[in-house]
Enzyme design. Structure first.
Site, mmCIF file in Angstrom:
data_model
loop_
_atom_site.group_PDB
_atom_site.id
_atom_site.type_symbol
_atom_site.label_atom_id
_atom_site.label_comp_id
_atom_site.label_asym_id
_atom_site.label_seq_id
_atom_site.Cartn_x
_atom_site.Cartn_y
_atom_site.Cartn_z
ATOM 1 C CG HIS A 188 -13.753 10.457 6.679
ATOM 2 N ND1 HIS A 188 -14.640 9.741 5.904
ATOM 3 C CD2 HIS A 188 -13.050 9.528 7.389
ATOM 4 C CE1 HIS A 188 -14.474 8.452 6.119
ATOM 5 N NE2 HIS A 188 -13.526 8.292 7.022
ATOM 6 C CD GLU B 105 -17.123 10.931 4.171
ATOM 7 O OE1 GLU B 105 -17.327 12.105 4.516
ATOM 8 O OE2 GLU B 105 -15.992 10.491 3.873
ATOM 9 C CG ASP C 14 -6.241 2.128 3.712
ATOM 10 O OD1 ASP C 14 -5.761 1.053 3.339
ATOM 11 O OD2 ASP C 14 -6.374 2.435 4.905
ATOM 12 C CD GLU D 218 -6.523 6.772 3.707
ATOM 13 O OE1 GLU D 218 -5.364 6.858 4.197
ATOM 14 O OE2 GLU D 218 -7.368 5.942 4.099
ATOM 15 C CB THR E 186 -11.465 9.054 4.154
ATOM 16 O OG1 THR E 186 -11.400 7.630 4.107
ATOM 17 C CG2 THR E 186 -12.367 9.559 3.048
ATOM 18 C CD GLU F 103 -11.017 4.352 4.107
ATOM 19 O OE1 GLU F 103 -9.844 4.598 4.460
ATOM 20 O OE2 GLU F 103 -11.872 3.880 4.873
ATOM 21 C CG ASP G 132 -5.205 4.769 7.279
ATOM 22 O OD1 ASP G 132 -4.853 5.788 6.662
ATOM 23 O OD2 ASP G 132 -6.338 4.270 7.171
ATOM 24 C CD GLN H 84 -13.822 -0.167 9.236
ATOM 25 O OE1 GLN H 84 -13.568 -0.166 8.043
ATOM 26 N NE2 GLN H 84 -13.599 0.879 10.012
ATOM 27 C CE LYS I 278 -8.924 0.907 6.219
ATOM 28 N NZ LYS I 278 -9.507 1.909 5.302
ATOM 29 C CB THR J 255 -2.989 -0.002 1.433
ATOM 30 O OG1 THR J 255 -3.735 -0.387 2.595
ATOM 31 C CG2 THR J 255 -2.840 1.518 1.414
ATOM 32 N NE ARG K 291 -16.181 2.393 4.074
ATOM 33 C CZ ARG K 291 -15.314 3.272 4.570
ATOM 34 N NH1 ARG K 291 -14.905 3.143 5.825
ATOM 35 N NH2 ARG K 291 -14.850 4.245 3.832
#
Length: 420
Positions: A136, A367, A236, A204, A353, A202, A129, A243, A256, A260, A240
């Protein structure tokens, strides 16, 4: 504009100009095999092969399409992919009688998509990834470090990436259970263990590697696109709060590796050629091994739709575009291999992202809701700063042609509560 003998609406993601590959099995039973999407149908390439219609190509009689993954076909490379695509496109043309007028063969080879179960398109050996969207990376940097230090010192010099978890790549439609892990709030003296509270999506895109390269053999940036078999949509999922506690110094781990999601249809790079555009201007100029000539991105419109458990229909919450990516697919492949790493058929690389310059083009809730300070208002009066149990996310994307679309279908996922 070429047309198929199969009636296809202008809004369909799968006209004869697209012909994405996928792996499926009939709901009535049977083994997985390879097909191509055309309108509301799947063309069973194993039937086409058995009928001898690939005899004049390099894949004829090799039973590559009787398999439950695309890996063997991916390994053959660009020339073989082009042969098959040309033959399939010819067989589906409105002025070609081979399938059109052969009732038994046509009825055997063409199945409705509603009558098949889609499977993962490849055996994914490795998943990488990247973090290739400048907008982003800048937004995230502002939130956590301030405007003056938004981008890390290396970001404008190389495509930042990390090695993800291939075993938890799942197909669109697979439920995603809220993960558990350690979290620590800023004012807490110690971490605690529990269910993630800041679950995010996310937006992607990903691409599958074809032949690959030998270890200690770099792929030059000018040859890198020859390695791209095709593209898929990627969600993905990201925890948060897990993380933010675990990522220093080595990056995300539990945040993560739980899921996915990818879309089932792999759109060939050749189908995207009419929509090729330039990447954003890169300043400072990259080092020589990353310098690419010509247009190396694509105009792919992307959308995110959210439907909560109490909502009658989904609501679009974001729109973006693949062309916002600062680092191209070719640059990411070149950087991935420059130290001697070998890529293999079926490896999946993803963009990270994809965000644009406008608020509605931000590609994740981190975001869109600006780290929880600007909640998203939904049509039924609900608000979101993070995903809630029962939410369903749908990502979709397409290139808009003159009277047709080159689409990627959808990648969906439904959020389930954490295990007790």
């Amino acid at each position: 504009m070429i047309r198929s003998f199969i009636e296809i609406s202008p809004e369909s993601h799968f006209p004869i100009q697209n012909l994405p590959y996928g792996v499926f099995r009939p709901k009535s039973g049977g083994e997985g095999r390879v097909g191509v999407a055309i309108g509301e149908y799947v063309l069973d390439l194993s039937v086409v092969d058995e009928a001898g219609l690939f005899v004049d190509t390099s894949v004829g009689g090799k039973r590559l399409f009787h398999q439950s993954s695309l890996n063997a076909f991916m390994a053959l490379g660009k020339e073989a992919w082009g042969e098959v695509r040309s033959q399939v496109q010819r067989l589906l043309r409105a002025d070609e009688p081979t399938l059109r007028d052969h009732t038994v063969l046509r009825n055997t080879a063409l199945l409705r998509q509603s009558d098949v179960q889609m499977l993962l398109p490849a055996q994914i050996g490795d998943y990488t990834d990247f973090y290739a969207s400048k907008e982003h990376a800048t937004n995230v940097g502002i939130m956590f470090r301030g405007k003056e230090n938004a981008l890390m010192p290396n970001w404008l010099h190389l495509p930042v990436g990390y090695h993800g978890r291939a075993s938890s790549v799942v197909l669109s439609g697979t439920d995603v259970r809220r993960p558990k892990g350690q979290m620590k709030s800023p004012d807490a003296a110690a971490p605690h263990f529990g269910a993630c509270r800041q679950l995010d999506f996310e937006l992607e895109m990903g691409w599958f590697i074809g032949p690959g390269n030998h270890r200690e053999e770099a792929i030059a940036v000018e040859n890198a696109e020859d390695q791209i078999f095709g593209l898929v949509l990627v969600n993905d999922w990201s925890a948060r709060d897990i993380q933010s506690w675990e990522y220093q110094p080595l990056g995300p781990f539990l945040a993560k590796n739980f899921a996915t999601s990818i879309s089932p249809w792999v759109v060939p790079l050749e189908a995207l050629e009419p929509f090729r555009v330039a990447c954003p201007n890169q300043e400072p100029e990259p080092l020589p091994y990353l310098r690419a000539q010509g247009k190396s991105s694509f105009d792919i419109r992307l959308e995110v739709h959210l439907q909560g458990a109490g909502m009658a229909e989904p609501q679009r919450i974001a729109t973006s575009n693949f062309q916002h990516l600062y680092w191209s697919m070719a640059q990411q492949i070149a950087h991935h291999t420059v130290a001697g790493c070998n890529l293999r058929p079926g490896d999946l690389l993803a963009s990270g992202t994809i965000s644009g310059p406008e608020k509605e083009s931000r590609g994740c809730l981190l975001e869109l809701a600006w780290r929880g300070t600007e909640p998203i208002e939904l049509g039924n009066g609900e608000k979101r700063v993070w995903l809630e149990d029962g939410d369903q996310l749908t990502l979709t994307g397409w290139c808009q042609g003159d009277g047709y679309r080159i689409g990627f279908g959808e990648v969906t996922g439904h959020v389930l509560p954490a295990f007790e």
